[in-house]
Design an enzyme around this catalytic site. Structure first.
Site, short mmCIF file in Angstrom:
data_model
loop_
_atom_site.label_atom_id
_atom_site.label_comp_id
_atom_site.label_asym_id
_atom_site.label_seq_id
_atom_site.Cartn_x
_atom_site.Cartn_y
_atom_site.Cartn_z
CG ASP A 51 -2.00 -1.00 1.20
OD1 ASP A 51 -2.33 -1.45 0.10
OD2 ASP A 51 -2.53 -1.33 2.28
CE LYS A 73 -7.95 -0.52 -2.10
NZ LYS A 73 -8.96 -1.12 -1.20
CG MET A 184 -8.49 6.87 6.80
SD MET A 184 -9.20 5.29 6.23
CE MET A 184 -10.02 4.71 7.72
#
Length: 273
Positions: A51, A73, A184
């Protein structure tokens, strides 16, 4: 998705034998916070899927014989879907490869690691999970913020800010007290802070936003529930970032005059609100 070859043999040509999968928690991004067990798994890997928030800058050294596959991502941009990632993991393992799935933080803290484990189980592929240092604890620590402190708070809650919290969740968080850590959460910052105040949290409760933890450009923005949206806009904060909400934020700035001034200014703004 991009692939980069190391120096060894790619894939896993092992006469039809099924390989194995290891989910490795890479920590918050620094090579030095990768566990010994994680480093050993990378050293043995034939294939590594990594990642963007995992420590991947030194993968050619950490996994010298592996095929390196970037499946990272970014917010709003998922070039490789979760289902495709799972299919890649299983396909390489079924070909006989020793596969490492390198994830940022800990695989089981908002990392979808359990979904990848279930995909391996469904395909009959052996899988092991190596825990990692979660950014929920490590990044606040990098900014000098303890999540608990005797006489101040004895609990902390970690929530995902990927999507807005419901009124029920906000009400429970506001009533629970303690320290709240949001991962996030930049995109949902207004709804989180305003929602907590709406359900009874003190508008002057300190808030810290730590951007790019453990990087050379790590930055902390300090405010209160009432002011942090404006403070974040002024500082042009962006992901990746960790939010810390609670009295423990004050402890990071003991003796730091500049940060203390920022917090005092934020509290003054809250008085005017």
């Amino acid at each position: 998705m991009s692939e980069q070859a190391g120096t060894g043999v790619l894939g896993g040509d092992r006469s039809g034998a099924v390989g194995e999968v290891t989910l490795v928690g890479g920590g918050p991004g620094s090579d030095e916070l990768l566990t010994v067990a994680g480093a050993r798994a990378l050293e043995r890997a034939d294939v590594v899927l990594f990642d963007r928030l995992a420590p991947h800058g030194s993968l050619t050294t950490l996994a010298p014989g592996a095929l390196l596959i970037d499946v990272g991502k970014t917010p709003g941009h998922h070039p490789v879907s979760q289902k495709e990632i799972e299919a890649l993991i299983v396909r390489h393992a079924l070909s006989g490869a020793n596969v490492v799935r390198l994830k940022g933080g800990d695989p089981y803290v908002f990392g979808r690691g359990s979904e990848e484990v279930l995909a391996c189980h469904a395909a009959g592929v052996p899988v092991t999970v190596i825990p990692g240092v979660t950014s929920a604890i490590a990044v606040p620590a990098a900014a000098g913020i303890p999540l608990t402190h005797r006489g101040m708070t004895r609990l902390f809650t970690v929530v995902s800010g990927h999507a807005p919290l419901s009124d029920t969740e906000l009400e429970h968080l506001a009533g629970l007290g303690g320290t709240i850590v949001v991962l996030m959460g930049i995109g949902t910052l207004p709804s989180i802070t305003q929602g907590l105040v709406r359900f009874g949290a003190d508008a002057r409760l300190p808030v810290a936003i730590i951007e790019r933890g453990f990087s050379a450009t790590q930055t902390t923005t300090v405010g209160t529930l009432a002011s942090i949206v404006f403070d974040a806009a002024a500082a042009k904060v962006s992901s990746p970032a960790v939010l810390v909400i609670g009295e423990v934020v004050r402890l990071a700035f003991d003796g730091d005059a500049e940060a203390s001034v920022l917090l005092a200014r934020a509290e003054a703004l809250a008085d005017l609100a």
